[in-house]
Design a protein around this motif. Structure first.
Motif: not given
Length: 324
Positions: A139-140, A157-166, A185-188
């Motif tokens: 998540t970095q 864009r990474k934040d969007e991916a992490v929040n979408a997975v949650i 989620v190292t690589d979105r």
């Protein structure tokens, strides 16, 4: 004899109306609509007194003047409050509805573990992950994040991916109890998760995430044997998937290593051959230069015994030296 009629003087309507409105407005913000009741609803880990104090709303304050938006933000600063809604209720009440933060994930970092809510709010920082929650890797989080802050990596864009997975895992009801032991989620664009610590599921990016998850879980729970190990890769969204067991992966890795050794050996041979050819060319060039030097010395000796009038040979000798 004509009788004169006395006209009645009329009072201007608009100035009076404006004056009345001004007086009424002053009374509204000074005398009327004073807050005397605060009603609390929803769920919270805090006492009513703590919530009211955090809101900044004071008894006796004017209901119209009090900033409800600021009160909401003040309450949401409390670590375990996910959302707050504050509304006026005339003539003298305020209603506050609170939604408590629920921990759903551990963000495993290099030096600590962040406990994160469904809405992406950081609730705690500890040394060990909480049991029965989804473990996220890669998540970095941005430096300086503390409990009460919203998660961010500094990359939207990474934040969007992490929040979408949650959000997807929470809404679909996927938990550690369903066998999902970790999420990477190292690589979105190459998101993956481990199922029962034996199957890696590669789901790619967050497009059609819910459909991908349903498809993957259906395969994991109904089509694969309980003890099989390997990698399940979703291809073309939720339409197709491929599975490679651990033995096939080992064979593929061995073949890759073998091919890599052959490739590196061939490259080394080519490099050695190129170096040898370069050395041969350098040696040949050196011999050619030596022969040219010897030839020049012989011409010089010839010039010393030649008659003085033959001076053109000196120009030829100079050209050879410059060439060298």
């Amino acid at each position: 004899m004509a009788v004169r009629r006395q006209r009645k003087r009329s009072v201007p309507f608009m100035p009076v109306l404006i004056l009345v409105l001004i007086v009424f407005g002053v009374l509204c913000v000074t005398v009327f609509f004073k807050i005397d009741t605060v009603k609390l609803t929803g769920s919270s880990n805090y006492t009513p007194e703590e919530l009211v104090d955090a809101s900044g709303i004071k008894a006796g304050a004017n209901l119209i003047v009090t900033n409800m938006g600021a009160a909401e933000k003040n309450i949401e600063k409390l670590v375990y409050v996910e959302d707050a809604t504050v509304k006026r209720s005339f003539p003298s009440s305020v209603s506050i509805n609170v939604t408590a933060s629920t921990p759903v994930a551990n963000f495993i970092c290099d030096r600590n573990v962040l406990l994160v809510s469904q809405g992406g709010k950081v609730l705690e920082s500890s040394e060990e992950p909480k049991a029965d929650l989804l473990d996220f890797y890669g998540t970095q989080p941005a430096p300086g994040i503390v409990p009460g802050d919203k998660y961010t990596s500094g990359d939207p864009r990474k934040d969007e991916a992490v929040n979408a997975v949650i959000a997807c895992f929470t809404e679909e009801g996927y938990t550690a109890g369903d066998g999902i032991t970790s999420i990477d989620v190292t690589d979105r664009t190459q998101i993956s998760f481990m199922y029962q610590d034996r199957i890696k599921v590669e789901i790619g990016n967050i497009n059609d995430l819910s459909a991908k998850m349903r498809f993957a879980m259906e395969i994991l729970e109904n089509r694969l044997e309980d003890r099989r190990e390997g990698v399940l890769t979703l291809i073309g969204g939720a339409a197709r998937a491929s599975f490679m067991d651990s033995d096939s992966i080992k064979k593929a890795d061995a073949l890759y290593e073998s091919n890599l050794e052959v490739y590196e050996s061939k490259k080394a041979e080519e490099a050695a051959q190129a170096e040898a050819e370069a050395a041969a060319r350098a040696e040949a060039e050196g011999r050619r230069k030596e022969e040219t030097t010897v030839s020049g010395e012989e011409e010089e000796e010839t010039e010393e015994t030649s008659p003085p009038e033959e001076t053109e040979e000196e120009e030829t000798e100079t050209h050879i030296v410059m060439y060298e």
